[in-house]
Design an enzyme around this catalytic site. Structure first.
Site, PDB file in Angstrom:
ATOM      1  N   LYS A 142      29.681 -26.160   7.154  1.00 17.71           N
ATOM      2  CA  LYS A 142      28.422 -25.645   7.668  1.00 17.71           C
ATOM      3  C   LYS A 142      28.207 -24.174   7.292  1.00 17.71           C
ATOM      4  O   LYS A 142      27.080 -23.718   7.197  1.00 17.71           O
ATOM      5  CB  LYS A 142      28.358 -25.784   9.188  1.00 17.71           C
TER       6      LYS A 142
HETATM    7  C1  LIG Z   1      28.731 -31.670  10.246  1.00 17.45           C
HETATM    8  C2  LIG Z   1      29.960 -32.252   9.705  1.00 17.45           C
HETATM    9  C3  LIG Z   1      29.951 -33.486   9.029  1.00 17.45           C
HETATM   10  C4  LIG Z   1      28.706 -34.322   8.902  1.00 17.45           C
HETATM   11  O1  LIG Z   1      27.719 -33.718   8.115  1.00 17.45           O
HETATM   12  P1  LIG Z   1      26.190 -34.226   8.236  1.00 17.45           P
HETATM   13  O2  LIG Z   1      25.425 -33.280   7.376  1.00 17.45           O
HETATM   14  O3  LIG Z   1      25.839 -34.088   9.680  1.00 17.45           O
HETATM   15  O4  LIG Z   1      26.137 -35.618   7.777  1.00 17.45           O
HETATM   16  C5  LIG Z   1      31.134 -33.916   8.474  1.00 17.45           C
HETATM   17  N1  LIG Z   1      32.282 -33.216   8.594  1.00 17.45           N
HETATM   18  C6  LIG Z   1      32.326 -32.046   9.250  1.00 17.45           C
HETATM   19  C7  LIG Z   1      33.622 -31.326   9.361  1.00 17.45           C
HETATM   20  C8  LIG Z   1      31.174 -31.510   9.826  1.00 17.45           C
HETATM   21  O5  LIG Z   1      31.221 -30.353  10.472  1.00 17.45           O
END
Ligand SMILES: *Cc1c(COP(=O)(O)O)cnc(C)c1O
Length: 466
Positions: free
Chosen positions: A112
Site C-alpha cells: 500500500k
Molecule cells: C491490501 C492487501 C492485499 C489486497 O489488495 P487489494 O488491492 O485490496 O486486492 C493483499 N495483500 C496485502 C498484504 C494487502 O495489504
C-alpha cells in the site's frame, strides 16, 4: 485524459478533480475516458528507466497536463525516497519460471505504501495550491490505514480518520496505526468486520452534502490515483524479468493476492495499455467471492471468514465494479442496473459470453489456511525465503494455475514481520526489522466505537471540526 464514472452520470472531469472526488458522485467509480495505448517503441525505451522515471512516463498519459512537470517530479522523488530499496520494487528469481515482485520496502512494510506515499504528498500539494482543507476518511483491513497515516501524519491542512475492525487486524498493523501521536490522526476501532467499515465509508461518501461539508477525501482504492500508481510496478517488474531473460520476453503471468480487487485491477489496466500480460492469476483466501465469480460468473458474498491473511478478508470488493464496466463493454447503464440489483438482491451474474471473456483473462485460486501455511513452510525449506501469508497465497495460486513453461511474477504484498501470528503457526521464528520491533514500546491512541453509523459520524464531526 479525462475521467468518467462507471455509472455514467459524472464527467468528464480532470485528473485533480477525479483525485479529489474519490468515489464518483453518482455512486460509481471513476475510470479514464479511454485507456491509453503504449506503443511497442515506448515499451522498449522504458526498459532501462529507474522506477521514478517510469512513474513519470506512465503518469504523463493520465495527468491531463494539470501538474507542472517539476512539481510532479518533486512529488515522485519525495514519495519513493522513503523506500529502503533503491529499486523501490525489486524482483527476485526462484528457479526458471517464478519471480517474486517485492512490494514491501516502504515505511509500513506492505505494498500500500507505493501508492499512498505518493497520495499523501499529492494531497499536501493540492491543500497548498488550492488552499483547501482535506479530511481523509478511509476503511482498512490493516495495511491501507497504516500506510495512509504514514503518508500524511503531521501534514499541514490535512486530517485523517481511519476505521478498522476491532481485533481483526494483526498486532503489528494495529500498532502501526495507533502508535502515531500526531493530532491530525484519528483511529476508530469499529466493532464489526472490514465490509462493515467499507460500507459505512461508501455511504458517507455517497452523501454529497456530508462529503462537501466535511471536505472528505478518499485513500481507499475507490480512488483512481491509487490504481494508477500501482500499474507502474507491473511495467517495471516486466522489464526487469525481460532483461533477465535476454530482453526478448513474451507474455508473463502475474499472480496477485486479492481482497478489494484494486491491485489486480491495476494489472488489468497495465495489460489493456499494452503490457504483454498472460494470465492474471487472482489469489484469494477462504473469502473467495472473486474466485467464485471467475469460475461461475456469479458475484455473491458468502459468510465472512477470519483467515491468516487478514488484509484479504473482504467479501465485497469495491474495485470489482471497475472491471465489470469493461467486461460489459463500457456500458454504464448496464453497470448501474447490475449494481442496483446487487444492492437489492445481494447477488448478480453475467452472461455466458461475458464469463468466457473473464476466463480468457483471469485464472483464480482460493487458498485455504492449511495450504497457506504449507506454502510458507515449503518455500522456506526450498528457497530459504520467508513469505508472508498474503504473498504465500499468490505463490500457491501460481502452483495451481500456471502451466508448464509459463513465466509468472507473483506479487509479494507484505513483509512477514507484519503477520507473525500466522508465521508462528508454521514453527518458524523470525526476527523483526528494528522499525517494527520499536512499535511494541510505544503508547497507543484509538477510540472504540460500535458498528453504528451515527456513532462514527459523531466522532468524525468532532474530529474534523476541532
Ligand atoms: C491490501 C492487501 C492485499 C489486497 O489488495 P487489494 O488491492 O485490496 O486486492 C493483499 N495483500 C496485502 C498484504 C494487502 O495489504
Amino acid at each position: 485524459m479525462e475521467y468518467i464514472s462507471t455509472r455514467g452520470k459524472v464527467g468528464k472531469i480532470g485528473f485533480i478533480d477525479a483525485f479529489m472526488m474519490g468515489l464518483a458522485d453518482d455512486g460509481g467509480l471513476l475510470v479514464p475516458s479511454e485507456i491509453p495505448q503504449i506503443s511497442a517503441d515506448n515499451l522498449k525505451k522504458w526498459q532501462d528507466l529507474s522506477y521514478q522515471e517510469l512513474v513519470l512516463e506512465i503518469f504523463s498519459y493520465y495527468t491531463n497536463n494539470e501538474i507542472p512537470q517539476e512539481d510532479l517530479k518533486a512529488m515522485v522523488e519525495a514519495s519513493y525516497s522513503t523506500f529502503r530499496d533503491p529499486e523501490v520494487t525489486p524482483v527476485r528469481r526462484f528457479g526458471d519460471d517464478l519471480y517474486l515482485l517485492e512490494l514491501f520496502h516502504g515505511p509500513t512494510f506492505a505494498f500500500k505504501d507505493i501508492a499512498l506515499q505518493f497520495i499523501g504528498n499529492f494531497y499536501s500539494y493540492v491543500a497548498e495550491k488550492q488552499g483547501k482543507k482535506i479530511h481523509i476518511l478511509g476503511a482498512t483491513s490493516g495495511d491501507t490505514g497504516a500506510s495512509a497515516i504514514q503518508g500524511v501524519k503531521g501534514k499541514e491542512g490535512i486530517k485523517i480518520c481511519i476505521l478498522f475492525p476491532t481485533g481483526k487486524v494483526s498486532k503489528v498493523q494495529e500498532l502501526q496505526m495507533t502508535t502515531v501521536q500526531d493530532d491530525n490522526v484519528l483511529n476508530l476501532s469499529v466493532d464489526g468486520n472490514f465490509d462493515d467499515c467499507q460500507g459505512m465509508i461508501k455511504e458517507l461518501f455517497a452523501d454529497l452534502d456530508f462529503k462537501s461539508a466535511n471536505h472528505l477525501a478518499a485513500i481507499n482504492s475507490i480512488n483512481f490515483v491509487r490504481i494508477l500508481a500501482q500499474t507502474v510496478y507491473y511495467f517495471y517488474s516486466y522489464f526487469q524479468v525481460s532483461k533477465a531473460n535476454g530482453g526478448n520476453l513474451g507474455k508473463v503471468n502475474f499472480s496477485v493476492p486479492t481482497g478489494n480487487f484494486g491491485d489486480i485491477f491495476a494489472g488489468y489496466l497495465a495489460k489493456r495499455m499494452g503490457l504483454p500480460v498472460g494470465k492474471l492469476i487472482l489469489a484469494t483466501n477462504e473469502n473467495n467471492i472473486l474466485e467464485r465469480f471467475i469460475e461461475e460468473g456469479v458475484y455473491m458474498p458468502g459468510d465472512f471468514r477470519i483467515t491468516y491473511s487478514p488484509s484479504m478478508d473482504i467479501q465485497v470488493a469495491s474495485n470489482f465494479e471497475r472491471y465489470l464496466y469493461y467486461v460489459l463493454g463500457e456500458d454504464a447503464e448496464e453497470v448501474s442496473r447490475l449494481m442496483a440489483q446487487f444492492k437489492s438482491e445481494g447477488e448478480i451474474s453475467i452472461s455466458p459470453d461475458a464469463l468466457k471473456l473473464v476466463q480468457s483473462e483471469f485464472a483464480a485460486h482460493g487458498v485455504d489456511g492449511q495450504e497457506c501455511l504449507d506454502t510458507i513452510s515449503k518455500f522456506k525449506t526450498e528457497h530459504d525465503y520467508l513469505l508472508d501469508p498474503h504473498s504465500a497465497c499468490g505463490v500457491a495460486a501460481v502452483y495451481e494455475c500456471a502451466e508448464e513453461g509459463e513465466i509468472s511474477i507473483s506479487l509479494a504484498t507484505a513483509h512477514p514481520a507484519k503477520f507473525d501470528e500466522a508465521i508462528r503457526l508454521t514453527g518458524i521464528e523470525q526476527s523483526f526489522p528494528p522499525e517494527i520491533a520499536a512499535l511494541f514500546e510505544k503508547p497507543q491512541r484509538q477510540v472504540l466505537v460500535d458498528g453504528k453509523l451515527e456513532d462514527v459520524v459523531a466522532q468524525l464531526e468532532k474530529f474534523y471540526n476541532a
